[in-house]
Design a protein around this motif. Structure first.
Motif, PDB file in Angstrom:
ATOM      1  N   GLY A 357       0.819  -1.197   0.000  1.00  0.00           N
ATOM      2  CA  GLY A 357       0.000   0.000   0.000  1.00  0.00           C
ATOM      3  C   GLY A 357       0.853   1.246   0.000  1.00  0.00           C
ATOM      4  O   GLY A 357       0.570   2.218  -0.697  1.00  0.00           O
ATOM      5  N   GLY A 358       1.938   1.241   0.800  1.00  0.00           N
ATOM      6  CA  GLY A 358       2.833   2.380   0.825  1.00  0.00           C
ATOM      7  C   GLY A 358       3.521   2.577  -0.505  1.00  0.00           C
ATOM      8  O   GLY A 358       3.787   3.705  -0.925  1.00  0.00           O
ATOM      9  N   GLY A 359       3.846   1.478  -1.198  1.00  0.00           N
ATOM     10  CA  GLY A 359       4.453   1.578  -2.517  1.00  0.00           C
ATOM     11  C   GLY A 359       3.521   2.224  -3.521  1.00  0.00           C
ATOM     12  O   GLY A 359       3.944   2.998  -4.377  1.00  0.00           O
ATOM     13  N   VAL A 360       2.223   1.903  -3.424  1.00  0.00           N
ATOM     14  CA  VAL A 360       1.231   2.525  -4.287  1.00  0.00           C
ATOM     15  C   VAL A 360       1.172   4.019  -4.013  1.00  0.00           C
ATOM     16  O   VAL A 360       1.177   4.836  -4.935  1.00  0.00           O
ATOM     17  N   ARG A 361       1.145   4.378  -2.747  1.00  0.00           N
ATOM     18  CA  ARG A 361       1.072   5.787  -2.384  1.00  0.00           C
ATOM     19  C   ARG A 361       2.295   6.556  -2.901  1.00  0.00           C
ATOM     20  O   ARG A 361       2.186   7.656  -3.414  1.00  0.00           O
ATOM     21  N   GLU A 362       3.473   5.943  -2.777  1.00  0.00           N
ATOM     22  CA  GLU A 362       4.692   6.609  -3.217  1.00  0.00           C
ATOM     23  C   GLU A 362       4.727   6.727  -4.737  1.00  0.00           C
ATOM     24  O   GLU A 362       5.133   7.755  -5.280  1.00  0.00           O
ATOM     25  N   ALA A 363       4.297   5.678  -5.449  1.00  0.00           N
ATOM     26  CA  ALA A 363       4.308   5.726  -6.908  1.00  0.00           C
ATOM     27  C   ALA A 363       3.385   6.823  -7.427  1.00  0.00           C
ATOM     28  O   ALA A 363       3.755   7.608  -8.305  1.00  0.00           O
ATOM     29  N   ILE A 364       2.170   6.887  -6.891  1.00  0.00           N
ATOM     30  CA  ILE A 364       1.221   7.910  -7.322  1.00  0.00           C
ATOM     31  C   ILE A 364       1.705   9.292  -6.907  1.00  0.00           C
ATOM     32  O   ILE A 364       1.665  10.247  -7.683  1.00  0.00           O
ATOM     33  N   GLY A 365       2.174   9.400  -5.661  1.00  0.00           N
ATOM     34  CA  GLY A 365       2.635  10.691  -5.167  1.00  0.00           C
ATOM     35  C   GLY A 365       3.830  11.220  -5.930  1.00  0.00           C
ATOM     36  O   GLY A 365       3.908  12.412  -6.238  1.00  0.00           O
ATOM     37  N   GLN A 366       4.762  10.337  -6.251  1.00  0.00           N
ATOM     38  CA  GLN A 366       5.958  10.765  -6.974  1.00  0.00           C
ATOM     39  C   GLN A 366       5.599  11.319  -8.347  1.00  0.00           C
ATOM     40  O   GLN A 366       6.099  12.370  -8.768  1.00  0.00           O
ATOM     41  N   ALA A 367       4.713  10.638  -9.048  1.00  0.00           N
ATOM     42  CA  ALA A 367       4.309  11.104 -10.374  1.00  0.00           C
ATOM     43  C   ALA A 367       3.584  12.441 -10.287  1.00  0.00           C
ATOM     44  O   ALA A 367       3.850  13.363 -11.074  1.00  0.00           O
ATOM     45  N   SER A 368       2.663  12.586  -9.336  1.00  0.00           N
ATOM     46  CA  SER A 368       1.911  13.834  -9.255  1.00  0.00           C
ATOM     47  C   SER A 368       2.793  14.989  -8.797  1.00  0.00           C
ATOM     48  O   SER A 368       2.623  16.123  -9.258  1.00  0.00           O
ATOM     49  N   ARG A 369       3.780  14.723  -7.928  1.00  0.00           N
ATOM     50  CA  ARG A 369       4.699  15.782  -7.519  1.00  0.00           C
ATOM     51  C   ARG A 369       5.501  16.298  -8.714  1.00  0.00           C
ATOM     52  O   ARG A 369       5.701  17.501  -8.875  1.00  0.00           O
ATOM     53  N   THR A 370       5.945  15.370  -9.557  1.00  0.00           N
ATOM     54  CA  THR A 370       6.722  15.778 -10.725  1.00  0.00           C
ATOM     55  C   THR A 370       5.869  16.592 -11.692  1.00  0.00           C
ATOM     56  O   THR A 370       6.327  17.588 -12.268  1.00  0.00           O
ATOM     57  N   ILE A 371       4.625  16.184 -11.893  1.00  0.00           N
ATOM     58  CA  ILE A 371       3.728  16.932 -12.770  1.00  0.00           C
ATOM     59  C   ILE A 371       3.492  18.335 -12.216  1.00  0.00           C
ATOM     60  O   ILE A 371       3.493  19.327 -12.957  1.00  0.00           O
ATOM     61  N   LEU A 372       3.308  18.444 -10.897  1.00  0.00           N
ATOM     62  CA  LEU A 372       3.137  19.759 -10.284  1.00  0.00           C
ATOM     63  C   LEU A 372       4.369  20.631 -10.521  1.00  0.00           C
ATOM     64  O   LEU A 372       4.250  21.818 -10.856  1.00  0.00           O
ATOM     65  N   GLU A 373       5.552  20.052 -10.338  1.00  0.00           N
ATOM     66  CA  GLU A 373       6.785  20.819 -10.542  1.00  0.00           C
ATOM     67  C   GLU A 373       6.903  21.296 -11.982  1.00  0.00           C
ATOM     68  O   GLU A 373       7.289  22.454 -12.243  1.00  0.00           O
ATOM     69  N   GLN A 374       6.573  20.431 -12.932  1.00  0.00           N
ATOM     70  CA  GLN A 374       6.651  20.824 -14.340  1.00  0.00           C
ATOM     71  C   GLN A 374       5.626  21.911 -14.662  1.00  0.00           C
ATOM     72  O   GLN A 374       5.920  22.847 -15.431  1.00  0.00           O
ATOM     73  N   ALA A 375       4.439  21.827 -14.071  1.00  0.00           N
ATOM     74  CA  ALA A 375       3.438  22.867 -14.283  1.00  0.00           C
ATOM     75  C   ALA A 375       3.933  24.192 -13.726  1.00  0.00           C
ATOM     76  O   ALA A 375       3.733  25.258 -14.342  1.00  0.00           O
TER      77      ALA A 375
END
Length: 389
Positions: A357-375
């Motif tokens: 479950g933590g791996g799922v949270r980290e995978a989703i969170g990592q992708a969304s953080r990167t998208i936020l940074e690029q935006a």
């Protein structure tokens, strides 16, 4: 419904959770998209006591349908009435109710009744197809309620709710444009390997993409996105989630302030514990793992079998998951939270293993953080490119 033949269908299922906990799931309509496959998103329009009106977006097979519903909750009887406010072909009317009955051993029986009329021949092919659609919707929703309520104790957690946030000193329109143009993410967001976007209808996008996970594996998935540019919002639901994710809904929000915007990625994830290593647990502790104490509540709502509601687990765990989950009236924005570094906020994590479950949270969170940074970079670059006075 007078003057037409009323068709009446009842479906029931035994659930491994107390009646009060199951009723609490149904009474909170916000999480219908987590357990009802066709429900994409719900918004609460207004409420008066135990009465409420809802706007519901559903996947209609090749398209997206938006409909208006009303419902009335009867907590003492553990019953929820619902009806569609406008007829939609092939239905000329649709109404029904959910009921929950107590059984021994901490179990309960949940039932959903649908009463509807159909245009044309009541025994014709169109009426038969409509009845099958109602039956499939009801059975799918009941399976979802059983799956969410099933569990083996308070340490097991099925629903993760978390967010990532970023302060951007730039125009909100440019930030929103980057989030809207998901087709441009491949090559700019390392976790996104390939993206295909098509417009189902104006403001509604079908997105197919491959996501690279922290363990370097790649997963193909797809989402339907509802875009609200004037409100600075994009809400979505994964239509082909990858194990152990049973369902994933989210929202991108662009919130203006005095000097720029705050961009938020909200996620609600339902985990399939049967797909986790050794059966779980998915994530110990509280249900909500939010950024720096921010309290982001999703909008409320549901579908044909929409009045189903929330997410939980059996026995004490079911009630624990429900505590404080989305009971506020109407849509709420997160409270301001302290900023750090370049403005990015993230929930605390402990290096979870892939597939957990933590791996799922980290995978989703990592992708969304990167998208936020690029935006953010996209917006700040646009500001720097403006001619100086």
């Amino acid at each position: 419904m007078s003057g037409e033949r009323v068709r009446r269908l009842v479906h029931s299922a035994e659930v491994a959770a107390p009646a009060e906990a199951v009723y609490a799931l149904l009474a909170n309509a916000v999480r219908g998209p987590l357990y009802s496959p066709e429900v994409l998103h719900v918004e609460r329009m207004d409420a008066d006591g135990d009465r409420e009106r809802l706007r519901v977006w559903e996947d209609s097979g090749g398209g997206v349908r938006c409909s208006l519903w009303a419902r009335v909750a009867h907590p003492g009887a553990r019953r929820i009435e619902f009806w569609r406010l406008r007829g939609e072909a092939p239905f000329t009317s649709m109404a029904g109710q959910w009921t929950v009955e107590e059984r021994s051993g901490g179990r309960s029986v949940v039932s959903v009744l649908h009463e509807f009329t159909v245009a044309g021949d009541p025994d014709g092919a169109e009426a038969v197809r409509a009845a099958l659609a109602v039956k499939d919707s009801a059975r799918g929703a009941l399976r979802g309620v059983r799956r969410i309520a099933r569990g083996s104790g308070g340490s097991r957690q099925r629903v993760l709710t978390f967010q990532e946030s970023l302060r951007v000193e730039g125009p909100g329109e440019v930030v929103y444009d980057f989030l809207y143009r998901a087709a441009d993410w491949a090559g700019r967001v390392p976790q996104v390997r390939h993206v295909e976007v098509s417009e189902v209808s104006p403001g509604i996008q079908a997105v197919n993409y491959r996501l690279r996970l922290p363990d370097r594996t790649e997963r193909a998935t797809s989402s339907l996105r509802l875009c609200f540019p004037h409100a600075g919002r994009i809400v979505y639901k994964q239509t082909t989630p990858w194990a152990p994710v049973a369902a994933h809904t989210g929202e991108w929000s662009v919130l203006p302030d005095e000097h720029g915007v705050r961009v938020i990625a909200e996620h609600t994830v339902l985990l399939d514990e049967d797909a986790l290593p050794d059966g779980g647990p998915a994530m110990p502790g509280r249900e909500n793992t939010r950024s720096s104490g921010a309290d982001a509540q999703p909008s409320r709502g549901s579908t044909e079998a929409w009045s189903q509601g929330n997410a939980g687990r059996s026995e004490d765990g079911a009630a624990h998951v429900l505590a404080g989950a989305g009971e506020s009236r109407g849509r709420q924005r997160p409270d301001p939270v302290p900023q750090s570094g370049r403005g990015q906020e993230r929930s605390a994590g402990q290096g979870p293993a892939p597939g957990s479950g933590g791996g799922v949270r980290e995978a989703i969170g990592q992708a969304s953080r990167t998208i936020l940074e690029q935006a953010g970079r996209h917006a700040e670059s646009a500001v720097r490119a403006l001619p100086r006075r």
